[in-house]
Design an enzyme around this catalytic site. Structure first.
Site, PDB file in Angstrom:
ATOM      1  N   LEU A 236      39.794  24.889  23.921  1.00 27.60           N
ATOM      2  CA  LEU A 236      40.953  25.183  22.650  1.00 27.60           C
ATOM      3  C   LEU A 236      41.931  23.662  22.966  1.00 27.60           C
ATOM      4  O   LEU A 236      42.391  22.800  21.808  1.00 27.60           O
ATOM      5  CB  LEU A 236      41.827  25.913  22.764  1.00 27.60           C
ATOM      6  CG  LEU A 236      41.208  27.459  22.551  1.00 27.60           C
ATOM      7  CD1 LEU A 236      42.231  28.602  22.830  1.00 27.60           C
ATOM      8  CD2 LEU A 236      40.858  27.606  20.874  1.00 27.60           C
ATOM      9  N   GLY A 237      41.692  23.184  23.776  1.00 27.02           N
ATOM     10  CA  GLY A 237      42.251  21.725  24.358  1.00 27.02           C
ATOM     11  C   GLY A 237      42.392  21.545  25.770  1.00 27.02           C
ATOM     12  O   GLY A 237      42.308  22.495  26.376  1.00 27.02           O
ATOM     13  N   ARG A 238      42.654  20.524  26.335  1.00 25.36           N
ATOM     14  CA  ARG A 238      43.216  19.809  27.527  1.00 25.36           C
ATOM     15  C   ARG A 238      44.095  18.681  27.340  1.00 25.36           C
ATOM     16  O   ARG A 238      44.565  17.976  26.495  1.00 25.36           O
ATOM     17  CB  ARG A 238      41.200  19.158  28.107  1.00 25.36           C
ATOM     18  CG  ARG A 238      41.090  18.220  27.582  1.00 25.36           C
ATOM     19  CD  ARG A 238      40.013  17.414  28.362  1.00 25.36           C
ATOM     20  NE  ARG A 238      39.069  18.266  28.219  1.00 25.36           N
ATOM     21  CZ  ARG A 238      37.833  18.664  29.054  1.00 25.36           C
ATOM     22  NH1 ARG A 238      37.480  17.646  29.685  1.00 25.36           N
ATOM     23  NH2 ARG A 238      36.971  19.989  28.994  1.00 25.36           N
ATOM     24  N   GLY A 239      44.422  18.554  28.746  1.00 26.95           N
ATOM     25  CA  GLY A 239      45.655  17.904  29.030  1.00 26.95           C
ATOM     26  C   GLY A 239      45.511  17.338  30.048  1.00 26.95           C
ATOM     27  O   GLY A 239      44.751  17.291  30.882  1.00 26.95           O
TER      28      GLY A 239
ATOM     29  N   MET B 282      47.159  18.823  32.432  1.00 25.30           N
ATOM     30  CA  MET B 282      48.054  20.353  33.441  1.00 25.30           C
ATOM     31  C   MET B 282      46.671  21.124  33.340  1.00 25.30           C
ATOM     32  O   MET B 282      46.527  21.733  34.339  1.00 25.30           O
ATOM     33  CB  MET B 282      48.510  21.577  32.978  1.00 25.30           C
ATOM     34  CG  MET B 282      50.050  20.397  33.228  1.00 25.30           C
ATOM     35  SD  MET B 282      51.599  21.990  32.401  1.00 25.30           S
ATOM     36  CE  MET B 282      51.216  21.805  30.882  1.00 25.30           C
TER      37      MET B 282
ATOM     38  N   VAL C 269      42.798  24.632  28.066  1.00 24.42           N
ATOM     39  CA  VAL C 269      42.408  25.542  27.587  1.00 24.42           C
ATOM     40  C   VAL C 269      41.597  26.388  26.445  1.00 24.42           C
ATOM     41  O   VAL C 269      41.165  25.647  25.694  1.00 24.42           O
ATOM     42  CB  VAL C 269      44.333  26.092  26.903  1.00 24.42           C
ATOM     43  CG1 VAL C 269      44.392  27.134  26.346  1.00 24.42           C
ATOM     44  CG2 VAL C 269      44.924  24.911  27.067  1.00 24.42           C
TER      45      VAL C 269
ATOM     46  N   LYS D 162      43.852  29.353  30.330  1.00 20.39           N
ATOM     47  CA  LYS D 162      44.723  28.124  30.805  1.00 20.39           C
ATOM     48  C   LYS D 162      43.481  27.500  32.322  1.00 20.39           C
ATOM     49  O   LYS D 162      44.153  28.635  33.447  1.00 20.39           O
ATOM     50  CB  LYS D 162      45.790  27.690  31.155  1.00 20.39           C
ATOM     51  CG  LYS D 162      46.086  26.336  31.505  1.00 20.39           C
ATOM     52  CD  LYS D 162      47.517  26.119  31.286  1.00 20.39           C
ATOM     53  CE  LYS D 162      47.446  25.790  29.788  1.00 20.39           C
ATOM     54  NZ  LYS D 162      49.263  24.808  29.270  1.00 20.39           N
TER      55      LYS D 162
ATOM     56  N   ASP E 268      59.852  21.873  31.360  1.00 15.88           N
ATOM     57  CA  ASP E 268      59.033  21.111  30.181  1.00 15.88           C
ATOM     58  C   ASP E 268      58.444  21.419  29.100  1.00 15.88           C
ATOM     59  O   ASP E 268      57.715  21.145  27.878  1.00 15.88           O
ATOM     60  CB  ASP E 268      57.306  20.487  31.295  1.00 15.88           C
ATOM     61  CG  ASP E 268      56.828  19.151  30.266  1.00 15.88           C
ATOM     62  OD1 ASP E 268      57.525  18.362  30.090  1.00 15.88           O
ATOM     63  OD2 ASP E 268      55.771  19.541  30.691  1.00 15.88           O
TER      64      ASP E 268
END
Length: 253
Positions: A13-16, A18, A21, A36, A135
């Protein structure tokens, strides 16, 4: 077929910064979830808790939260194969507030007030249960297809900020949305989330952040400079809108 713990990964679904996901399936319950995966440093100083212990403690606290404006946490574990820390959460059909704002999709003042009210109610509930986000930013606010707001990633910033190898501004808070006490390295309490909410509110009302520039400039302005009046950017705003926004952005807690 990739598995993490008992969960079957369906799609990314996505990454960053942290972690990553995934959309995953829980074969035991028979439902889709958001998974996650975080890679935490395993080293620790003598007499201190390890990042994994911190992670589990923070997730347990966040996992007790049950509110319509907060993403539900179902499970947390360490994957034995990869040694990654994992959180299993409610899969929310919708987009992040960040993606909505970046798309240029305009929001009316009424829609903005509705979303901010929902986020504020979720924060109030979390704060009454002694959980601080630390955050809060548009990327951590999900907006469902029906227009409901859900806050995600409670407690994760605190865990990452304790990691010796990752002690950077990026994990202790996102500079554009940090409170003065975060910038100065001071004591953090629930009011830091309200300052961040004020920045988000200002952005949604005006289309721009109250403190702009490079990272160093933004951090200086957060601590020492007052934000502009929202009505100077958006003439349709009333004194009431300004009061709420600027009250959240007060330097003195």
């Amino acid at each position: 077929m990739k598995k993490v713990g008992r969960y079957v990964v369906i799609d990314e679904l996505g990454r960053g910064a942290m972690g990553i996901v995934y959309k995953a399936s829980d074969p035991t319950i028979g439902r889709h979830v958001a998974l996650k995966v975080l890679t935490l440093d395993s080293s620790t100083d003598e007499g201190t808790h390890s990042p994994q212990e911190m992670f589990m403690r923070e997730v347990r606290a966040a996992g007790r939260l049950a509110h319509p404006s907060i993403v539900i946490i179902y499970d947390a574990f360490e994957d034995a194969e990869t040694k990654s820390s994992c959180i299993v959460m409610e899969l929310v059909a919708g987009r992040t507030l960040e993606s909505i704002l970046m798309s240029g999709q305009g929001m009316t003042v009424e829609e903005t007030l509705n979303l901010v009210r929902q986020v504020a109610e979720g924060l109030d509930y979390a704060h009454r249960n002694q959980v601080v986000h630390r955050d809060l930013k548009p990327a951590n606010i999900l907006v469902t297809e029906d227009g409901y707001a859900k806050i995600t990633d409670f407690g994760i910033a605190k865990v990452l900020a304790r990691e010796a190898v990752a002690r950077t501004v990026g994990v202790m808070g996102t500079p554009s949305y940090m409170s003065p006490e975060q910038v100065k390295g001071g004591e953090i309490d629930a009011r830091t989330d309200l300052f961040s909410l004020g920045i988000i509110f200002f952005l949604m009302l005006t289309g721009q952040k109250p403190f702009t520039g490079d990272t160093a400039s933004v951090m200086f302005k957060i601590v020492y400079e007052e934000p502009p009046l929202p009505s100077r950017v958006n003439r349709q705003l009333s004194a009431a809108h300004e009061y709420v926004s600027l009250k959240c952005l007060a330097k003195d807690r």
